[in-house]
Design a protein around this motif. Structure first.
Motif, PDB file in Angstrom:
ATOM      1  N   ARG A  10      -0.318 -60.729   3.320  1.00 59.05           N
ATOM      2  CA  ARG A  10      -1.670 -60.186   3.115  1.00 59.05           C
ATOM      3  C   ARG A  10      -1.817 -59.610   1.720  1.00 59.05           C
ATOM      4  N   ILE A 166     -10.390 -53.389   1.040  1.00 60.17           N
ATOM      5  CA  ILE A 166     -10.928 -52.045   1.295  1.00 60.17           C
ATOM      6  C   ILE A 166     -11.642 -51.668   0.002  1.00 60.17           C
ATOM      7  N   GLY A 168     -13.679 -48.805  -1.734  1.00 62.97           N
ATOM      8  CA  GLY A 168     -14.288 -47.497  -1.978  1.00 62.97           C
ATOM      9  C   GLY A 168     -15.487 -47.587  -2.913  1.00 62.97           C
ATOM     10  N   SER A 209       0.369 -57.524  -5.330  1.00 58.19           N
ATOM     11  CA  SER A 209       0.582 -56.189  -5.879  1.00 58.19           C
ATOM     12  C   SER A 209       2.044 -55.774  -5.669  1.00 58.19           C
ATOM     13  N   ARG A 211       5.253 -53.063  -5.052  1.00 58.54           N
ATOM     14  CA  ARG A 211       5.555 -51.891  -4.226  1.00 58.54           C
ATOM     15  C   ARG A 211       6.798 -51.226  -4.767  1.00 58.54           C
TER      16      ARG A 211
HETATM   17  C1  LIG Z   1      -8.752 -46.175   0.155  1.00 51.92           C
HETATM   18  C2  LIG Z   1      -8.764 -47.483  -0.601  1.00 51.92           C
HETATM   19  C3  LIG Z   1      -9.834 -47.768  -1.455  1.00 51.92           C
HETATM   20  C4  LIG Z   1      -9.839 -48.952  -2.177  1.00 51.92           C
HETATM   21  N1  LIG Z   1     -10.912 -49.227  -2.984  1.00 51.92           N
HETATM   22  C5  LIG Z   1     -10.893 -50.346  -3.738  1.00 51.92           C
HETATM   23  C6  LIG Z   1     -11.991 -50.635  -4.603  1.00 51.92           C
HETATM   24  O1  LIG Z   1     -12.974 -49.893  -4.664  1.00 51.92           O
HETATM   25  N2  LIG Z   1     -11.944 -51.758  -5.353  1.00 51.92           N
HETATM   26  C7  LIG Z   1     -10.887 -52.620  -5.285  1.00 51.92           C
HETATM   27  O2  LIG Z   1     -10.894 -53.633  -5.990  1.00 51.92           O
HETATM   28  N3  LIG Z   1      -9.834 -52.392  -4.464  1.00 51.92           N
HETATM   29  C8  LIG Z   1      -9.808 -51.276  -3.699  1.00 51.92           C
HETATM   30  N4  LIG Z   1      -8.775 -51.022  -2.844  1.00 51.92           N
HETATM   31  C9  LIG Z   1      -7.697 -52.023  -2.712  1.00 51.92           C
HETATM   32  C10 LIG Z   1      -6.423 -51.590  -3.431  1.00 51.92           C
HETATM   33  O3  LIG Z   1      -6.611 -51.716  -4.825  1.00 51.92           O
HETATM   34  C11 LIG Z   1      -5.263 -52.484  -2.959  1.00 51.92           C
HETATM   35  O4  LIG Z   1      -5.077 -52.316  -1.578  1.00 51.92           O
HETATM   36  C12 LIG Z   1      -3.959 -52.148  -3.672  1.00 51.92           C
HETATM   37  O5  LIG Z   1      -4.076 -52.423  -5.050  1.00 51.92           O
HETATM   38  C13 LIG Z   1      -2.780 -52.950  -3.108  1.00 51.92           C
HETATM   39  O6  LIG Z   1      -3.052 -54.333  -3.188  1.00 51.92           O
HETATM   40  P1  LIG Z   1      -3.038 -55.268  -1.905  1.00 51.92           P
HETATM   41  O7  LIG Z   1      -4.078 -54.779  -0.945  1.00 51.92           O
HETATM   42  O8  LIG Z   1      -3.371 -56.643  -2.442  1.00 51.92           O
HETATM   43  O9  LIG Z   1      -1.660 -55.191  -1.318  1.00 51.92           O
HETATM   44  C14 LIG Z   1      -8.756 -49.868  -2.073  1.00 51.92           C
HETATM   45  C15 LIG Z   1      -7.703 -49.586  -1.190  1.00 51.92           C
HETATM   46  C16 LIG Z   1      -7.717 -48.418  -0.451  1.00 51.92           C
HETATM   47  C17 LIG Z   1      -6.580 -48.154   0.517  1.00 51.92           C
END
Ligand SMILES: Cc1cc2nc3c(=O)[nH]c(=O)nc-3n(C[C@H](O)[C@H](O)[C@H](O)COP(=O)(O)O)c2cc1C
Length: 226
Positions: A10, A166, A168, A209, A211
């Motif tokens: 994912r 996700i 925000g 991404s 970790r």
């Molecule tokens: C609380 C939260 C808010 C997030 N808001 C954004 C956002 O506004 N824009 C975005 O591009 N990604 C957003 N993300 C995604 C994160 O950037 C992403 O989950 C993280 O970089 C890890 O990458 P992956 O989900 O591909 O593993 C958000 C993730 C979380 C948990």
């Protein structure tokens, strides 16, 4: 799909086909997501699946207000700018995404364009706005529960071939979301998840991404070799 495969494969999806995600698929994903644990099984969450014209109105209002400099109005407490190691990690993922999309750091116009895409929920055909019961504000447990369900949601979506991020940014202007998603007064907006079928030729969708190594995030106590 195997659990481990879903968890390891994912990734956040930020480029979507315009095809709608039908109701049956949304229900299927949410029924998996809501197997998430919650404090005393209180299940304080609600989901508002928003598509079509109301979602377009949210994108437009969110973008307009952010561009006009209206201060962000989230309904949960926000952090300020990240600093230290958190800022460093933020820069790594931003760098990966910009590299993938061939956006140079100096190219302010294209960077701004990327930010605007985020405000538009990456033009996804579906946004799931996650809320929780207002009766449970003033403590952090319901927020913890929502985090658990949202994690389950993005993995459930992935397991069904639906991409999600996700987002925000997409609900920076909560009054706009509240109005067009018709959020009841007794619910608090937690976040939203932009969803849809992933575009194959959108390089940011391939970004994996990083970790921290698991050894760096755990300490063992009471183990023989600790
Ligand atoms: C609380 C939260 C808010 C997030 N808001 C954004 C956002 O506004 N824009 C975005 O591009 N990604 C957003 N993300 C995604 C994160 O950037 C992403 O989950 C993280 O970089 C890890 O990458 P992956 O989900 O591909 O593993 C958000 C993730 C979380 C948990």
């Amino acid at each position: 799909m195997e659990f481990e495969h879903v968890i390891r494969q994912r990734r956040s999806i930020r480029g979507f086909k315009p095809d709608p995600v039908d109701k049956a698929t949304v229900l299927d994903i949410l029924s998996l997501a809501t197997r998430a644990p919650s404090s005393m099984n209180t299940q304080p969450w609600h989901f508002h699946a928003v598509a079509g014209a109301p979602l377009d109105r949210i994108r437009a209002g969110n973008t307009e207000r952010n561009l006009a400099g209206v201060e962000a109005s989230r309904e949960i407490r926000m952090h300020g700018p990240y600093a230290g190691v958190h800022r460093e990690r933020q820069k790594v993922i931003a760098g990966q995404l910009f590299d993938a999309m061939d956006i140079a750091w100096e190219d302010r116009a294209r960077r701004q364009d990327w930010v605007l895409r985020g405000f538009r929920q990456f033009d996804a055909p579906l946004s799931v706005v996650v809320t929780f019961d207002k009766a449970l504000t003033d403590n952090d447990i319901a927020i913890f529960d929502c985090g658990a369900v949202v994690n389950c949601l993005v993995n459930a979506a992935w397991s069904k071939g639906v991409g999600a991020v996700i987002n925000g940014q997409g609900i920076m202007q909560s009054p706009v979301v509240r109005e067009h998603a018709r959020i009841p007064d007794d619910q608090v907006i937690m976040s939203c998840v932009a969803m849809g079928y992933p575009l194959a030729d959108f390089p940011a969708n391939d970004v994996v991404s990083t970790r921290r190594p698991v050894e760096d995030v755990v300490s063992f106590v009471g183990y023989p070799d600790a």
